[in-house]
Design a protein around this motif. Structure first.
Motif, short mmCIF file in Angstrom:
data_model
loop_
_atom_site.label_atom_id
_atom_site.label_comp_id
_atom_site.label_asym_id
_atom_site.label_seq_id
_atom_site.Cartn_x
_atom_site.Cartn_y
_atom_site.Cartn_z
N ALA A 166 0.96 -0.80 0.09
CA ALA A 166 0.29 -0.03 -0.04
C ALA A 166 0.61 0.99 0.03
O ALA A 166 0.39 1.87 -0.61
CB ALA A 166 -0.77 0.22 0.85
N LEU A 167 2.07 1.12 0.55
CA LEU A 167 2.96 2.65 0.91
C LEU A 167 3.21 2.51 -0.53
O LEU A 167 3.08 4.09 -1.12
CB LEU A 167 3.73 2.69 2.07
N ASP A 168 3.69 1.33 -1.33
CA ASP A 168 4.64 2.09 -2.90
C ASP A 168 3.26 2.11 -3.39
O ASP A 168 3.82 3.02 -4.56
CB ASP A 168 5.58 0.90 -2.53
N ASP A 169 2.72 1.52 -3.13
CA ASP A 169 1.74 2.15 -4.45
C ASP A 169 0.92 3.48 -4.33
O ASP A 169 1.22 4.34 -5.79
CB ASP A 169 0.61 0.87 -3.95
N ALA A 170 0.97 4.04 -3.50
CA ALA A 170 0.75 5.24 -2.56
C ALA A 170 1.72 6.55 -3.37
O ALA A 170 1.24 7.72 -3.85
CB ALA A 170 0.25 5.50 -1.33
N ARG A 171 3.15 5.71 -2.92
CA ARG A 171 3.96 6.67 -3.45
C ARG A 171 3.72 7.07 -5.04
O ARG A 171 4.29 8.01 -5.77
CB ARG A 171 5.78 6.35 -3.08
N VAL A 172 3.88 5.64 -5.42
CA VAL A 172 4.23 5.47 -7.07
C VAL A 172 2.81 6.96 -7.55
O VAL A 172 2.91 7.57 -8.46
CB VAL A 172 3.81 4.17 -7.85
N LEU A 173 1.55 6.22 -6.90
CA LEU A 173 0.74 7.48 -7.45
C LEU A 173 0.63 8.50 -7.51
O LEU A 173 0.52 9.75 -8.73
CB LEU A 173 -1.00 6.60 -6.57
N ALA A 174 1.16 9.11 -6.17
CA ALA A 174 1.64 10.47 -5.92
C ALA A 174 2.08 10.87 -7.19
O ALA A 174 2.35 12.02 -7.23
CB ALA A 174 2.08 10.05 -4.50
N GLU A 175 3.82 10.16 -7.16
CA GLU A 175 4.76 10.83 -8.33
C GLU A 175 4.11 11.22 -9.41
O GLU A 175 4.42 11.52 -9.92
CB GLU A 175 5.99 9.83 -8.09
N ALA A 176 2.81 10.27 -10.63
CA ALA A 176 2.26 9.96 -11.28
C ALA A 176 1.27 10.77 -11.48
O ALA A 176 1.19 11.47 -12.67
CB ALA A 176 2.13 8.94 -11.86
N PHE A 177 1.29 11.02 -9.98
CA PHE A 177 -0.85 12.13 -10.45
C PHE A 177 0.11 13.34 -10.11
O PHE A 177 -0.95 14.17 -10.92
CB PHE A 177 -1.28 11.81 -8.61
#
Length: 328
Positions: A166-177
């Motif tokens: 969850a933490l890495d997926d949220a990080r990845v999504l934040a960086e792509a968002f």
């Protein structure tokens, strides 16, 4: 990732005043996809109005049942032993969502899981709007091969380290968002925001914890639940006419959030003799939505076809007096 000079160019662009003041990029891992499944971990990256990271947060959650597809999220019963219950983290989780737009990849899933957990805890998530990064990518016309998070990440040069954590997926999504948001702002694009309704009526079935060999009967190749209904026994009498009664056999479609758990609402429609449709066509008798201006595909098609639209409250009243099919 977008080059610094490109980002700088976006930053110099006048910012749309209608855009939200902050975002909460969320990812939850769960025991499955059904309405009785539970959250096993959650992460939130808080972003400011322009998508810059403010802070992040992560927690494990005791699902009070079998952890489900361990081969996906990696969280065994042993790993979750001693984790807080959702009710224990609801206040802190809510504080990180408050006054922000919830952002997620396939946001309807994350929001529905979160809404159910808050309903179980007899609380309400402080979320009023959500933004799905799949919908945003479509609006931007990004040349993605599919709508997976890994494809969105690769497009912007974001490196995934632990997929389905969850933490890495949220990080990845934040960086792509962030570059997605900047591109939308530069083009003066209206963000595809949808309303979030908390659940006021829902149901669960008890799912026991399993011994260490179990995982609740899920199998790696077939853990996604299916929901099949018997065919409606009545012919479609045509479209609903405003001011008249619904009639058995009418085809009803739903779009967006409902305060009653969607499956409960669908069950009631079927019990009344209606045909619940997962898509909208020229044969659809009625569309039920609480957000007729949302721009979802069903709402757009309803406008194109002239399909009648009512909200959840009106539909609930109509269900109380459905006209029998001809010959009954």
């Amino acid at each position: 990732m977008l080059e610094d000079r490109t980002l700088a160019g976006f930053s110099a662009t006048p910012w749309p005043t209608a855009y939200p003041k902050g975002y909460a990029v969320v990812d939850v891992e769960t025991t499955g996809l059904a309405r009785d499944d539970r959250i096993v971990s959650a992460a939130v990256y808080r972003l400011d109005a322009r998508g810059e990271v403010e802070d992040h947060w992560y927690t494990l959650v005791d699902p009070e049942r079998d952890p489900g597809p361990v081969w996906i999220h990696g969280l065994t019963s042993e790993a979750l032993r001693g984790a807080p219950l959702f009710a224990d983290i609801a206040e802190e989780f809510g504080a990180r969502l408050a006054d922000r737009v919830l952002v997620a990849h396939n946001a309807v899933f994350d929001w529905q899981m979160i809404a159910r957990e808050y309903a179980r805890a007899k609380r309400e998530a402080p979320v009023r709007q959500r933004l799905c990064t799949i919908a945003l990518a479509k609006e931007l016309g990004l040349p993605l091969p599919n709508h997976k998070l890994e494809s969105l990440a690769a497009h912007f040069g974001v490196v995934q380290q632990r997929a389905h954590h969850a933490l890495d997926d949220a990080r990845v999504l934040a960086e792509a968002f962030r570059p997605s948001l900047l591109a939308a702002a530069a083009g003066g694009m209206r963000l595809p925001l949808l309303e979030c309704l908390p659940l006021t009526e829902w149901s669960d079935r008890a799912v026991p914890r399993q011994s260490s060999g179990g995982y609740g009967g899920y199998r790696q190749s077939s853990w996604r639940p299916s929901r099949k209904r018997p065919a409606c026994p009545y012919p479609n009498p045509g479209r609903y006419e405003v001011g008249r009664r619904l009639k058995q056999g009418m085809r009803v479609a739903f779009s967006g959030d409902t305060s009653t758990d969607r499956e409960l609402l669908e069950d009631r429609a079927v019990e009344a003799g209606l045909h619940v449709s997962t898509s909208l066509s020229r044969l659809t008798s009625l569309l039920v939505t609480n957000d007729p201006d949302s721009g979802t595909s069903k709402v757009v098609k309803a406008r194109q076809y002239g399909t009648p639209v009512v909200d959840e409250a009106a539909f609930g009243q109509l269900l109380g007096d459905v006209e029998p099919a001809d010959g009954r």
